[in-house]
Design a protein around this motif. Structure first.
Motif, PDB file in Angstrom:
ATOM      1  N   ALA A  19       0.852  -1.196   0.000  1.00 42.54           N
ATOM      2  CA  ALA A  19       0.000   0.000   0.000  1.00 42.54           C
ATOM      3  C   ALA A  19       0.884   1.242   0.000  1.00 42.54           C
ATOM      4  CB  ALA A  19      -0.907   0.011   1.231  1.00 42.54           C
ATOM      5  N   VAL A  20       0.330   2.330  -0.464  1.00 36.43           N
ATOM      6  CA  VAL A  20       1.017   3.621  -0.437  1.00 36.43           C
ATOM      7  C   VAL A  20       0.809   4.240   0.940  1.00 36.43           C
ATOM      8  CG1 VAL A  20       1.042   5.949  -1.432  1.00 36.43           C
ATOM      9  CG2 VAL A  20       0.609   3.955  -2.902  1.00 36.43           C
ATOM     10  N   ARG A  21       1.885   4.713   1.539  1.00 35.43           N
ATOM     11  CA  ARG A  21       1.734   5.506   2.760  1.00 35.43           C
ATOM     12  C   ARG A  21       1.352   6.903   2.296  1.00 35.43           C
ATOM     13  NH1 ARG A  21       3.356   4.945   8.290  1.00 35.43           N
ATOM     14  NH2 ARG A  21       3.369   6.988   9.295  1.00 35.43           N
ATOM     15  N   THR A  22       0.065   7.147   2.224  1.00 39.41           N
ATOM     16  CA  THR A  22      -0.434   8.375   1.604  1.00 39.41           C
ATOM     17  C   THR A  22      -0.067   9.601   2.432  1.00 39.41           C
ATOM     18  OG1 THR A  22      -2.568   8.012   2.683  1.00 39.41           O
ATOM     19  CG2 THR A  22      -2.339   7.241   0.411  1.00 39.41           C
ATOM     20  N   LYS A  41      -5.821  13.335   5.206  1.00 40.25           N
ATOM     21  CA  LYS A  41      -5.145  12.097   4.785  1.00 40.25           C
ATOM     22  C   LYS A  41      -5.584  11.807   3.350  1.00 40.25           C
ATOM     23  CE  LYS A  41      -2.850   8.239   5.812  1.00 40.25           C
ATOM     24  NZ  LYS A  41      -1.431   8.254   5.465  1.00 40.25           N
ATOM     25  N   ALA A  42      -4.682  11.955   2.415  1.00 40.51           N
ATOM     26  CA  ALA A  42      -5.024  11.911   0.989  1.00 40.51           C
ATOM     27  C   ALA A  42      -5.108  10.480   0.458  1.00 40.51           C
ATOM     28  CB  ALA A  42      -4.012  12.730   0.197  1.00 40.51           C
ATOM     29  N   GLU A  43      -6.163   9.776   0.856  1.00 39.78           N
ATOM     30  CA  GLU A  43      -6.327   8.385   0.422  1.00 39.78           C
ATOM     31  C   GLU A  43      -6.706   8.248  -1.045  1.00 39.78           C
ATOM     32  OE1 GLU A  43      -5.988   4.983   2.078  1.00 39.78           O
ATOM     33  OE2 GLU A  43      -4.517   6.493   2.660  1.00 39.78           O
ATOM     34  N   SER A 154      -9.436  -3.876  10.110  1.00 34.98           N
ATOM     35  CA  SER A 154      -8.062  -3.621  10.574  1.00 34.98           C
ATOM     36  C   SER A 154      -7.214  -2.994   9.473  1.00 34.98           C
ATOM     37  CB  SER A 154      -7.416  -4.926  11.045  1.00 34.98           C
ATOM     38  OG  SER A 154      -8.139  -5.481  12.108  1.00 34.98           O
ATOM     39  N   GLY A 155      -7.366  -3.499   8.260  1.00 37.82           N
ATOM     40  CA  GLY A 155      -6.595  -2.946   7.147  1.00 37.82           C
ATOM     41  C   GLY A 155      -6.974  -1.507   6.860  1.00 37.82           C
ATOM     42  N   GLN A 156      -8.264  -1.233   6.842  1.00 36.97           N
ATOM     43  CA  GLN A 156      -8.711   0.137   6.585  1.00 36.97           C
ATOM     44  C   GLN A 156      -8.289   1.077   7.716  1.00 36.97           C
ATOM     45  OE1 GLN A 156     -12.918  -0.334   5.759  1.00 36.97           O
ATOM     46  NE2 GLN A 156     -12.517  -1.229   3.762  1.00 36.97           N
ATOM     47  N   GLY A 157      -8.189   0.543   8.920  1.00 34.92           N
ATOM     48  CA  GLY A 157      -7.772   1.341  10.062  1.00 34.92           C
ATOM     49  C   GLY A 157      -6.344   1.832   9.988  1.00 34.92           C
ATOM     50  N   THR A 158      -5.542   1.229   9.103  1.00 40.74           N
ATOM     51  CA  THR A 158      -4.145   1.664   8.993  1.00 40.74           C
ATOM     52  C   THR A 158      -4.031   3.096   8.481  1.00 40.74           C
ATOM     53  OG1 THR A 158      -3.900   0.697   6.771  1.00 40.74           O
ATOM     54  CG2 THR A 158      -3.291  -0.691   8.662  1.00 40.74           C
ATOM     55  N   ALA A 159      -5.054   3.583   7.795  1.00 38.83           N
ATOM     56  CA  ALA A 159      -5.039   5.001   7.382  1.00 38.83           C
ATOM     57  C   ALA A 159      -5.045   5.895   8.624  1.00 38.83           C
ATOM     58  CB  ALA A 159      -6.241   5.309   6.489  1.00 38.83           C
ATOM     59  N   LEU A 161      -3.971   4.944  11.605  1.00 32.63           N
ATOM     60  CA  LEU A 161      -2.679   4.717  12.257  1.00 32.63           C
ATOM     61  C   LEU A 161      -1.634   5.669  11.684  1.00 32.63           C
ATOM     62  CD1 LEU A 161      -1.525   2.390  14.263  1.00 32.63           C
ATOM     63  CD2 LEU A 161      -0.489   1.531  12.165  1.00 32.63           C
ATOM     64  N   GLU A 162      -1.579   5.751  10.362  1.00 31.53           N
ATOM     65  CA  GLU A 162      -0.614   6.638   9.707  1.00 31.53           C
ATOM     66  C   GLU A 162      -0.905   8.106  10.029  1.00 31.53           C
ATOM     67  OE1 GLU A 162      -0.588   5.763   5.522  1.00 31.53           O
ATOM     68  OE2 GLU A 162      -0.072   3.661   5.858  1.00 31.53           O
ATOM     69  N   LEU A 163      -2.182   8.469  10.078  1.00 34.27           N
ATOM     70  CA  LEU A 163      -2.556   9.841  10.418  1.00 34.27           C
ATOM     71  C   LEU A 163      -2.078  10.195  11.820  1.00 34.27           C
ATOM     72  CD1 LEU A 163      -4.066  12.528  10.004  1.00 34.27           C
ATOM     73  CD2 LEU A 163      -6.143  11.356  10.784  1.00 34.27           C
ATOM     74  N   ALA A 164      -2.312   9.303  12.772  1.00 36.26           N
ATOM     75  CA  ALA A 164      -1.899   9.554  14.158  1.00 36.26           C
ATOM     76  C   ALA A 164      -0.381   9.666  14.263  1.00 36.26           C
ATOM     77  CB  ALA A 164      -2.422   8.448  15.067  1.00 36.26           C
ATOM     78  N   GLU A 165       0.333   8.804  13.543  1.00 37.18           N
ATOM     79  CA  GLU A 165       1.802   8.846  13.565  1.00 37.18           C
ATOM     80  C   GLU A 165       2.321  10.149  12.963  1.00 37.18           C
ATOM     81  OE1 GLU A 165       2.603   4.005  13.264  1.00 37.18           O
ATOM     82  OE2 GLU A 165       2.745   5.249  11.456  1.00 37.18           O
ATOM     83  N   GLU A 166       1.714  10.565  11.857  1.00 39.22           N
ATOM     84  CA  GLU A 166       2.148  11.804  11.200  1.00 39.22           C
ATOM     85  C   GLU A 166       1.840  13.022  12.072  1.00 39.22           C
ATOM     86  OE1 GLU A 166       3.831  14.340   8.458  1.00 39.22           O
ATOM     87  OE2 GLU A 166       3.947  12.144   8.503  1.00 39.22           O
TER      88      GLU A 166
END
Length: 200
Positions: A19-22, A41-43, A154-159, A161-166
């Motif tokens: 997946a792309v880390r958008t 978050k530019a999904e 869970s997979g969709q939730g990774t967006a 996760l990335e938002l929180a990390e960023e």
């Protein structure tokens, strides 16, 4: 079985390299109008153009080929269809997608471009779930539902996760997170990510 934050974190590992880390973007004008910082978050820049690939890959990447000799079956009018088709293509699995007959031809063609077979139905008189169940049984395939599955959530939730990390990397505390509801898969997954990384 209900998914947890641990499942979202595990999904993030599976998505690495696929997946792309958008990007997370913000614009001064939007911030000015909102009266605060707005992170987006530019999904739309995700593989296949939406977050749907995340959930599809998380489910399909874990399939045992011996348990799914017929590949995967899904029903969707577009974004999930393309996510499942792309994930199945990467894994080298056949995919059959049940789509409404009135789905725009571009979405049908995009789905086919990933190697999936498309079966259309009349949404006014036929049940997509019943048609998908028929093909799943007939082909000894696995169902990849659009939202109501722990691996999809869970997979969709990774967006999220990335938002929180960023946000944390930028020193930003998230006050609110807005998620498109749709079937509820991304909403549930992002809520799990926030519960783990940004509980406030």
């Amino acid at each position: 079985m209900l998914p947890s934050f641990t499942d979202v974190a595990a999904a993030a590992k599976r998505l690495e390299g696929f997946a792309v880390r958008t990007p997370v973007i913000e614009h001064p004008k939007l911030n000015e109008r909102a009266g605060g910082r707005v992170l987006v978050k530019a999904e739309c820049l995700q593989r296949t153009g939406s977050f749907k690939f995340r959930g599809a890959w998380n489910l399909i990447s874990q399939l045992d080929r011996n348990m799914a000799p017929g590949g995967v079956v899904a029903y969707s009018s577009g974004n999930h269809a393309q996510g499942v088709a792309a994930a199945a293509q990467i894994r080298g699995l056949p995919a059959l997608i049940v789509m409404p007959a009135d789905t725009p031809m571009i979405k049908q063609e995009n789905t086919k471009s990933y190697g999936a077979e498309v079966v259309t139905y009349d949404r006014a008189t036929e049940s997509r779930e019943e048609i998908a169940q028929y093909y799943m049984k007939a082909r000894a395939a696995v169902m990849a539902p659009p939202f109501d599955h722990p691996d999809i959530i869970s997979g969709q939730g990774t967006a999220g996760l990335e938002l929180a990390e960023e946000a944390a990397a930028r020193g930003v505390r998230l006050d609110d997170v807005l998620v498109c509801c749709s079937g509820g898969g991304p909403t549930a997954g992002v809520a799990l990510a926030m519960e783990g990384l940004s509980p406030a």
